[in-house]
Design a protein around this motif. Sequence first.
Motif, PDB file in Angstrom:
ATOM      1  N   UNK A  52       0.899  -1.025   0.252  1.00 28.47           N
ATOM      2  CA  UNK A  52       0.343  -0.174  -0.304  1.00 28.47           C
ATOM      3  C   UNK A  52       1.406   1.082   0.020  1.00 28.47           C
ATOM      4  N   UNK A  53       0.925   2.354   0.751  1.00 32.55           N
ATOM      5  CA  UNK A  53       0.721   4.135   0.394  1.00 32.55           C
ATOM      6  C   UNK A  53       1.694   3.617   1.163  1.00 32.55           C
ATOM      7  N   UNK A  54       3.085   4.785   0.666  1.00 38.29           N
ATOM      8  CA  UNK A  54       3.380   5.050   2.157  1.00 38.29           C
ATOM      9  C   UNK A  54       3.932   3.927   3.329  1.00 38.29           C
ATOM     10  N   UNK A  55       4.093   4.010   4.390  1.00 35.95           N
ATOM     11  CA  UNK A  55       3.809   3.201   5.499  1.00 35.95           C
ATOM     12  C   UNK A  55       2.913   2.501   5.690  1.00 35.95           C
ATOM     13  N   UNK A 320     -17.691   3.414  -0.884  1.00 34.81           N
ATOM     14  CA  UNK A 320     -17.002   3.584   0.216  1.00 34.81           C
ATOM     15  C   UNK A 320     -15.506   3.199  -0.173  1.00 34.81           C
ATOM     16  N   UNK A 321     -14.551   3.459  -0.537  1.00 36.34           N
ATOM     17  CA  UNK A 321     -13.377   3.188  -0.462  1.00 36.34           C
ATOM     18  C   UNK A 321     -12.287   4.003  -0.775  1.00 36.34           C
ATOM     19  N   UNK A 322     -11.204   3.560   0.250  1.00 32.17           N
ATOM     20  CA  UNK A 322     -10.079   4.224   0.276  1.00 32.17           C
ATOM     21  C   UNK A 322      -8.264   3.554  -0.444  1.00 32.17           C
ATOM     22  N   UNK A 323      -9.067   2.148  -1.844  1.00 31.89           N
ATOM     23  CA  UNK A 323      -8.048   1.846  -2.530  1.00 31.89           C
ATOM     24  C   UNK A 323      -7.631   0.591  -1.921  1.00 31.89           C
ATOM     25  N   UNK A 324      -7.845   0.735  -0.743  1.00 31.56           N
ATOM     26  CA  UNK A 324      -7.540  -0.997   0.251  1.00 31.56           C
ATOM     27  C   UNK A 324      -6.111  -0.400   0.384  1.00 31.56           C
ATOM     28  N   UNK A 325      -5.895   1.245   0.548  1.00 33.01           N
ATOM     29  CA  UNK A 325      -4.913   2.130   1.866  1.00 33.01           C
ATOM     30  C   UNK A 325      -3.405   2.158   0.447  1.00 33.01           C
ATOM     31  N   UNK A 326      -3.939   2.209  -0.958  1.00 31.80           N
ATOM     32  CA  UNK A 326      -2.908   1.875  -1.766  1.00 31.80           C
ATOM     33  C   UNK A 326      -2.497   3.372  -2.363  1.00 31.80           C
ATOM     34  N   UNK A 328      -3.246   7.051  -0.142  1.00 33.43           N
ATOM     35  CA  UNK A 328      -2.800   8.054   0.417  1.00 33.43           C
ATOM     36  C   UNK A 328      -2.354   7.385   1.703  1.00 33.43           C
ATOM     37  N   UNK A 329      -1.030   7.019   2.585  1.00 29.05           N
ATOM     38  CA  UNK A 329      -1.183   7.357   3.614  1.00 29.05           C
ATOM     39  C   UNK A 329      -1.371   8.047   4.870  1.00 29.05           C
ATOM     40  N   UNK A 330      -2.146   6.692   5.783  1.00 30.43           N
ATOM     41  CA  UNK A 330      -2.569   8.253   7.344  1.00 30.43           C
ATOM     42  C   UNK A 330      -3.600   8.817   6.238  1.00 30.43           C
TER      43      UNK A 330
END
Length: 441
Positions: A52-55, A320-326, A328-330
């Motif tokens: 996923x994104x970032x950390x 409603x989705x955040x792309x599985x966290x991929x 935006x980190x945090x």
Amino acid sequence: MSSSFNARAVQGAIYADGAYGRLPRVPVEPDLLAAKAEKHLTPEAWWYVAGSAGQQRTAKANTAAFDRYPIVPRMLRDVKNRSLGVELFGHSYSSPLLFAPIGVLEMAHPQAERAVGRAAKALNIPMVLSTQGSTPMEVTSAELGESPMWYQLYWSNNDEFARSLVQRAEKCGAHAIVVTLDTHCMGWRVKDLDLGFLPFARGMGIAQYTSDPVFTDLVNDRIKNKVASALPKQSPTLGAIWTLASIIGHYPGRLVDKLFSGQPRAAVDTFLDTFPCPSLTWADIAKLRAWTTLPIVLKGIQHPADALLALEHGVDGISVSNHGGRQVDGAIASLDALDAIARVVKGKVPIIFDSGIRSGADVFKALALGADAVMVGRPWLFGLAIDGADGAKAVMERILAELDFTMSLSGVSSVKAIGRECVVVPKEPVLALPAEKKDEE
């Protein structure tokens, strides 16, 4: 119990095999499932699908959020006969599950969408096809036959091409168009960056593009006008040779034509030029409405104010989705966003949920917080990597079985009866609702 699905049979078959010393080829426990899938994938493929994104904070938040909404089982209710069916956009579906759109499936299994199509068809669960597919949508829809299909759109910065994709999907029999809003550019995915791996730069995951007549015209125009490559020139290396071979191998047509036409490399460059569309706004929804008669679902909504804007612009559904966290980190956990969004939508349009689903109990909680259906992503992809179509089918079948058991043990006899009273909602919501507009005097 639902006439089309028998959860006890799914559970019983596993125990019966165990009595003869046969353990599941595809693990049931989510962490074991992921761990085994990793062994079947290259490091590049594993981190592309699992990273996923970032950390990785948003991905972790997605799964951790389910702990904040415990289920409250009720007793002595007649749950002998249960219904898993739902209705969405005028269609009746046998369950609230959907195969989420995932791109570049060839990294998990050589049969890619065709294998997933067989799994979806066997379970009669809708498959949401990805714009970044490894197989042209016409091929996948033929594999699905009469089984339901939706289409996920990455809106290109070339409207003529975007329209072509939408109209091809409608011709293929899609039940809805799902527009992904949160990926107008690539997220900062550190695992992919450390591996220097972008599958599209190697010709992977762009089959919807190379099979499209409008995109092909763009490629030919690029060659005719001698447009320079989007990628910087570097000294030839063994890796560059493998990349070129991959690009040529993924482009359709005869090898001799591909070698001398320049189309394979131009197609990758054209993709890199046309994919991002950061200028997309609410006003563009009207264009999409003019392109298709299909229901329009906006995927990536995370704020209740955006949900209200979606309603104002006449969309048919919200995802409603955040792309599985991929991306935006945090970012806020998708389940927390669902809780707030459902309270402002108030059932006016269907809400589809994804991000963080790992089990049937997770599905139950999402439904309780206002989702009308749930898209499952990484788990079935892990099953696909382990055992192809049978693996993807096994994962989704077990999630559905656990949902059915959870309903039964919680005293709920239908998906429609799963409401907020089935879970404990925190007194202090993570996301505040927007202030209501006052009527003008």
